[in-house]
Design a protein around this motif. Structure first.
Motif, PDB file in Angstrom:
ATOM      1  N   ILE A 126       0.864  -1.180   0.000  1.00 57.24           N
ATOM      2  CA  ILE A 126       0.000   0.000   0.000  1.00 57.24           C
ATOM      3  C   ILE A 126       0.900   1.230   0.000  1.00 57.24           C
ATOM      4  CG2 ILE A 126      -1.741   1.325   1.259  1.00 57.24           C
ATOM      5  CD1 ILE A 126      -2.751  -1.339   2.417  1.00 57.24           C
ATOM      6  N   VAL A 127       0.653   2.127  -0.935  1.00 57.32           N
ATOM      7  CA  VAL A 127       1.446   3.349  -1.050  1.00 57.32           C
ATOM      8  C   VAL A 127       0.507   4.540  -0.929  1.00 57.32           C
ATOM      9  CG1 VAL A 127       3.087   4.665  -2.433  1.00 57.32           C
ATOM     10  CG2 VAL A 127       3.056   2.157  -2.591  1.00 57.32           C
ATOM     11  N   ASN A 128       0.751   5.366   0.071  1.00 53.88           N
ATOM     12  CA  ASN A 128      -0.068   6.553   0.301  1.00 53.88           C
ATOM     13  C   ASN A 128       0.651   7.787  -0.243  1.00 53.88           C
ATOM     14  OD1 ASN A 128      -1.999   5.028   1.707  1.00 53.88           O
ATOM     15  ND2 ASN A 128      -0.860   5.230   3.615  1.00 53.88           N
ATOM     16  N   ILE A 129      -0.050   8.588  -1.029  1.00 55.26           N
ATOM     17  CA  ILE A 129       0.547   9.822  -1.537  1.00 55.26           C
ATOM     18  C   ILE A 129       0.413  10.900  -0.474  1.00 55.26           C
ATOM     19  CG2 ILE A 129       0.573  11.538  -3.367  1.00 55.26           C
ATOM     20  CD1 ILE A 129       1.462   8.695  -4.182  1.00 55.26           C
ATOM     21  N   CYS A 130       1.542  11.219   0.111  1.00 50.60           N
ATOM     22  CA  CYS A 130       1.598  12.252   1.143  1.00 50.60           C
ATOM     23  C   CYS A 130       2.002  13.576   0.490  1.00 50.60           C
ATOM     24  CB  CYS A 130       2.570  11.813   2.239  1.00 50.60           C
ATOM     25  SG  CYS A 130       2.068  10.278   3.077  1.00 50.60           S
ATOM     26  N   SER A 131       2.842  14.371   1.138  1.00 48.52           N
ATOM     27  CA  SER A 131       3.148  15.693   0.594  1.00 48.52           C
ATOM     28  C   SER A 131       4.258  16.338   1.410  1.00 48.52           C
ATOM     29  CB  SER A 131       1.887  16.573   0.663  1.00 48.52           C
ATOM     30  OG  SER A 131       2.171  17.921   0.367  1.00 48.52           O
ATOM     31  N   MET A 132       4.845  17.390   0.862  1.00 47.02           N
ATOM     32  CA  MET A 132       5.707  18.245   1.674  1.00 47.02           C
ATOM     33  C   MET A 132       4.954  18.725   2.896  1.00 47.02           C
ATOM     34  SD  MET A 132       8.761  18.696   0.461  1.00 47.02           S
ATOM     35  CE  MET A 132       9.238  20.195   1.300  1.00 47.02           C
ATOM     36  N   GLN A 133       3.630  18.922   2.736  1.00 46.52           N
ATOM     37  CA  GLN A 133       2.816  19.408   3.848  1.00 46.52           C
ATOM     38  C   GLN A 133       2.536  18.315   4.889  1.00 46.52           C
ATOM     39  OE1 GLN A 133       2.445  21.088   0.731  1.00 46.52           O
ATOM     40  NE2 GLN A 133       3.500  22.625   1.952  1.00 46.52           N
ATOM     41  N   SER A 134       3.100  17.132   4.688  1.00 42.54           N
ATOM     42  CA  SER A 134       3.106  16.148   5.770  1.00 42.54           C
ATOM     43  C   SER A 134       4.066  16.598   6.867  1.00 42.54           C
ATOM     44  CB  SER A 134       3.545  14.772   5.251  1.00 42.54           C
ATOM     45  OG  SER A 134       2.596  14.244   4.352  1.00 42.54           O
ATOM     46  N   GLU A 135       4.977  17.514   6.508  1.00 41.73           N
ATOM     47  CA  GLU A 135       5.977  18.022   7.451  1.00 41.73           C
ATOM     48  C   GLU A 135       5.975  19.535   7.599  1.00 41.73           C
ATOM     49  OE1 GLU A 135       7.766  16.204   9.345  1.00 41.73           O
ATOM     50  OE2 GLU A 135       7.604  14.228   8.441  1.00 41.73           O
ATOM     51  N   LEU A 136       5.526  20.245   6.573  1.00 39.97           N
ATOM     52  CA  LEU A 136       5.609  21.706   6.568  1.00 39.97           C
ATOM     53  C   LEU A 136       4.237  22.343   6.403  1.00 39.97           C
ATOM     54  CD1 LEU A 136       8.625  22.086   4.100  1.00 39.97           C
ATOM     55  CD2 LEU A 136       8.714  22.101   6.602  1.00 39.97           C
ATOM     56  N   GLY A 137       4.045  23.502   6.995  1.00 42.16           N
ATOM     57  CA  GLY A 137       2.812  24.248   6.818  1.00 42.16           C
ATOM     58  C   GLY A 137       2.976  25.323   5.762  1.00 42.16           C
ATOM     59  N   ARG A 138       1.839  25.861   5.306  1.00 45.13           N
ATOM     60  CA  ARG A 138       1.875  26.956   4.340  1.00 45.13           C
ATOM     61  C   ARG A 138       0.567  27.730   4.400  1.00 45.13           C
ATOM     62  NH1 ARG A 138       4.823  29.363   0.985  1.00 45.13           N
ATOM     63  NH2 ARG A 138       3.965  30.403  -0.846  1.00 45.13           N
ATOM     64  N   ASP A 139       0.631  29.017   4.072  1.00 45.75           N
ATOM     65  CA  ASP A 139      -0.543  29.882   4.088  1.00 45.75           C
ATOM     66  C   ASP A 139      -1.683  29.303   3.263  1.00 45.75           C
ATOM     67  OD1 ASP A 139       0.757  31.721   5.623  1.00 45.75           O
ATOM     68  OD2 ASP A 139       1.059  33.197   4.029  1.00 45.75           O
ATOM     69  N   THR A 140      -2.885  29.451   3.766  1.00 41.44           N
ATOM     70  CA  THR A 140      -4.173  29.221   3.085  1.00 41.44           C
ATOM     71  C   THR A 140      -4.517  27.748   2.834  1.00 41.44           C
ATOM     72  OG1 THR A 140      -3.454  29.331   0.738  1.00 41.44           O
ATOM     73  CG2 THR A 140      -3.890  31.436   1.874  1.00 41.44           C
ATOM     74  N   ILE A 141      -3.696  26.798   3.284  1.00 41.90           N
ATOM     75  CA  ILE A 141      -4.008  25.386   3.011  1.00 41.90           C
ATOM     76  C   ILE A 141      -3.961  24.552   4.296  1.00 41.90           C
ATOM     77  CG2 ILE A 141      -3.295  25.448   0.598  1.00 41.90           C
ATOM     78  CD1 ILE A 141      -0.682  24.047   1.489  1.00 41.90           C
ATOM     79  N   THR A 142      -4.445  25.142   5.389  1.00 41.96           N
ATOM     80  CA  THR A 142      -4.384  24.458   6.678  1.00 41.96           C
ATOM     81  C   THR A 142      -4.996  23.045   6.659  1.00 41.96           C
ATOM     82  OG1 THR A 142      -4.358  26.547   7.869  1.00 41.96           O
ATOM     83  CG2 THR A 142      -5.030  24.609   9.107  1.00 41.96           C
ATOM     84  N   PRO A 143      -6.203  22.835   6.145  1.00 40.86           N
ATOM     85  CA  PRO A 143      -6.751  21.477   6.159  1.00 40.86           C
ATOM     86  C   PRO A 143      -5.968  20.510   5.296  1.00 40.86           C
ATOM     87  CG  PRO A 143      -8.191  22.940   4.918  1.00 40.86           C
ATOM     88  CD  PRO A 143      -7.191  23.802   5.615  1.00 40.86           C
ATOM     89  N   TYR A 144      -5.428  20.984   4.186  1.00 39.16           N
ATOM     90  CA  TYR A 144      -4.606  20.122   3.337  1.00 39.16           C
ATOM     91  C   TYR A 144      -3.394  19.617   4.121  1.00 39.16           C
ATOM     92  CZ  TYR A 144      -1.892  18.512  -0.689  1.00 39.16           C
ATOM     93  OH  TYR A 144      -1.165  17.743  -1.573  1.00 39.16           O
ATOM     94  N   ALA A 145      -2.699  20.559   4.783  1.00 39.35           N
ATOM     95  CA  ALA A 145      -1.536  20.168   5.578  1.00 39.35           C
ATOM     96  C   ALA A 145      -1.932  19.233   6.716  1.00 39.35           C
ATOM     97  CB  ALA A 145      -0.840  21.425   6.126  1.00 39.35           C
ATOM     98  N   ALA A 146      -3.067  19.518   7.341  1.00 39.99           N
ATOM     99  CA  ALA A 146      -3.530  18.671   8.440  1.00 39.99           C
ATOM    100  C   ALA A 146      -3.806  17.246   7.960  1.00 39.99           C
ATOM    101  CB  ALA A 146      -4.785  19.271   9.070  1.00 39.99           C
ATOM    102  N   THR A 147      -4.430  17.118   6.787  1.00 36.15           N
ATOM    103  CA  THR A 147      -4.737  15.781   6.277  1.00 36.15           C
ATOM    104  C   THR A 147      -3.478  15.048   5.843  1.00 36.15           C
ATOM    105  OG1 THR A 147      -5.174  16.651   4.036  1.00 36.15           O
ATOM    106  CG2 THR A 147      -7.056  16.415   5.513  1.00 36.15           C
ATOM    107  N   LYS A 148      -2.535  15.749   5.243  1.00 38.71           N
ATOM    108  CA  LYS A 148      -1.316  15.089   4.791  1.00 38.71           C
ATOM    109  C   LYS A 148      -0.433  14.689   5.977  1.00 38.71           C
ATOM    110  CE  LYS A 148      -2.164  15.017   0.416  1.00 38.71           C
ATOM    111  NZ  LYS A 148      -2.388  13.734  -0.291  1.00 38.71           N
TER     112      LYS A 148
END
Length: 254
Positions: A140-162
């Motif tokens: 099983i391979v889950n597509i995570c993100s840089m936002q799995s580790e870093l935050g950024r303006d205007t995408i709080t829920p995206y970062a939280a989910t990743k």
């Protein structure tokens, strides 16, 4: 050892693969011999994507279902397993983005992002893992993100989910590794996609990105294929609970 990265006789389900990075990975994995199952909520997109693979000489199937609907997911996975064949590898790729200032973020958009980016990973993985358990093998391979580790303006829920998917990946590993099931994640950096097109066209952002990233450029979607092949093949049989960052060095740079 010559077939270390071969995907011959591997059946791979990729959620949200009717377009974008999901379809790019489908093409890349198919070139290594995989039989691809295209998933999308849009039947038209899924059919077109599968047709493109077939035209190129690859094996491809369509599985239209809503990854956020528990009953739809369970029925779809059962249909795939009985009608197409056992799923050897699952890529949880489906994802969405919404952008608002944190203090003005609509609850409806928060819920939508959480449903697709986080809950769907749980639902599809649970359904697929149940079948993998009986076979004592699977990936099983889950597509995570840089936002799995870093935050950024205007995408709080995206970062939280990743961030949540990162920990889901690790926790799934802890429970499933004993059954010869490998659970890992790919964490892309900034790639040129339809989702990031507005940022690509923003010269100020692109200038910041190139200065912030050691590789000094945007990533191309095809550059994710190598990581996808590795985590799908026997080359990664003792790799588990790992996040593979494909980010041009961005995460490690100050």
């Amino acid at each position: 050892m010559n077939d270390l990265f071969s995907l011959q006789n591997k059946r791979i389900l990729i959620t949200g693969s009717g377009q974008g990075i999901g379809f790019t990975m489908a093409q890349g994995l198919a070139k290594y011999g995989a039989e691809i199952i295209i998933n999308d909520i849009s039947g038209e997109r899924a059919e077109k994507a599968a047709a493109r693979l077939k035209e190129a000489g690859y094996k491809a199937h369509v599985a239209v279902f809503n990854v956020t609907d528990p009953q739809d997911v369970e029925q779809a996975i059962e249909n795939i397993e009985t009608g197409i064949g056992p799923i050897d590898v699952l890529f949880n790729n489906a994802g969405i983005q919404r952008r608002h200032k944190f203090t003005e973020f609509p609850v409806s958009d928060w819920n939508a992002v959480v449903a697709v980016n986080q809950t769907a990973v749980f639902l599809v993985s649970r359904a697929v893992a149940r079948r993998m358990l009986s076979r004592q093998q699977g990936k099983i391979v889950n597509i995570c993100s840089m936002q799995s580790e870093l935050g950024r303006d205007t995408i709080t829920p995206y970062a939280a989910t990743k961030g949540a998917v990162k920990m889901l990946t690790r926790s799934m590993c802890v429970e499933l590794a004993r059954y010869n099931i490998q659970v890992n994640g790919i964490a892309p950096g900034y790639f040129k996609t339809a989702m990031t097109q507005s940022l690509v066209e923003d010269s100020a952002f692109t200038d910041w990105l190139c200065k912030r990233t050691p590789a000094a450029r945007w990533g191309e979607p095809e550059e994710l294929i190598g990581a996808a092949v590795f985590l799908s093949s026997k080359a990664s049989d003792f790799v588990n609970g790992h996040l593979l960052f494909v980010d041009g060095g961005m995460l490690v740079a100050v």
